[in-house]
Design an enzyme around this catalytic site. Structure first.
Site, short mmCIF file in Angstrom:
data_model
loop_
_atom_site.label_atom_id
_atom_site.label_comp_id
_atom_site.label_asym_id
_atom_site.label_seq_id
_atom_site.Cartn_x
_atom_site.Cartn_y
_atom_site.Cartn_z
N CYS A 14 52.25 -13.34 -24.37
CA CYS A 14 52.33 -11.94 -24.72
C CYS A 14 50.76 -11.15 -25.08
O CYS A 14 50.13 -12.07 -25.92
CB CYS A 14 53.46 -11.54 -25.61
SG CYS A 14 54.89 -11.96 -25.01
N ASP A 15 50.65 -9.96 -24.86
CA ASP A 15 49.26 -9.31 -25.45
C ASP A 15 49.60 -8.26 -26.54
O ASP A 15 50.73 -8.43 -27.31
CB ASP A 15 48.59 -8.70 -24.23
CG ASP A 15 49.65 -7.61 -23.51
OD1 ASP A 15 50.53 -7.14 -24.33
OD2 ASP A 15 49.42 -6.92 -22.48
N SER A 16 48.66 -7.74 -27.05
CA SER A 16 48.72 -6.90 -28.14
C SER A 16 49.89 -5.72 -28.07
O SER A 16 49.99 -5.12 -28.97
CB SER A 16 47.33 -6.21 -28.48
OG SER A 16 46.81 -5.44 -27.36
#
Length: 134
Positions: A14-16
Site C-alpha cells: 500500500c502507498d501513502s
C-alpha cells in the site's frame, strides 16, 4: 482454461493513500500468470533449459477500483490468443465482493537464447495455453 489465483493485500503493498500502489498490480498479474502456467502443467523450467524465454512484450492495464490492506483479491487469468511465437492473456483482479480493481491484456512472446523471436516448440504447447472457443 481459466484459472483463479487468490492474494491477500499486504501492508507494504500500500502507498501513502492507503491503497495498493499501481505498480504492485503488475506483480499480482505476474504471480497469477505463473500460477496459471503451473496449473496448466506448462513445463516452464523445461522450456528455459531448452534455451527459450517467455517475455512480456506489452501490458494494457486499466485501473478501476482501489484495493486496500487485508482485501482478499482473486486474479482470473485466461489465454485469449495463441500464435506461433506469441500469445495473450486477459487478466482481471477482483475483490471478494466481485468489484473489479483492474483488468489487463498481457502480450508475451517466445524468444530463443540468441535473442530472436522463435516458434514455441510443440512439446510445450499444452492445452491450457490455447484459448477456449465458443
Amino acid at each position: 482454461m481459466k484459472h483463479t489465483t487468490e492474494i491477500v493485500v499486504r501492508s507494504y503493498e500500500c502507498d501513502s493513500y492507503n491503497h495498493v500502489n499501481n505498480a504492485v498490480y503488475l506483480n499480482y498479474l505476474e504471480h497469477a500468470r505463473m500460477d496459471f502456467l503451473h496449473a496448466a502443467k506448462f513445463d516452464y523450467k523445461g522450456i528455459v533449459a531448452d534455451g527459450y524465454s517467455l517475455y512480456v512484450t506489452h501490458i494494457d492495464i486499466h485501473y478501476k477500483n482501489s484495493a486496500f490492506l487485508d482485501d482478499k483479491l482473486f486474479i482470473e487469468t485466461m489465454p485469449v490468443k495463441l500464435k506461433h511465437i506469441m500469445g495473450e492473456f486477459h487478466q482481471t483482479i477482483k475483490k471478494e465482493d466481485g468489484t473489479v480493481c483492474a483488468e489487463a491484456d498481457v502480450t508475451w512472446a517466445s524468444v530463443y537464447k540468441d535473442g530472436r523471436p522463435s516458434k514455441i516448440p510443440e512439446q510445450f504447447l499444452v492445452d491450457g495455453l490455447k484459448p477456449e472457443t465458443n
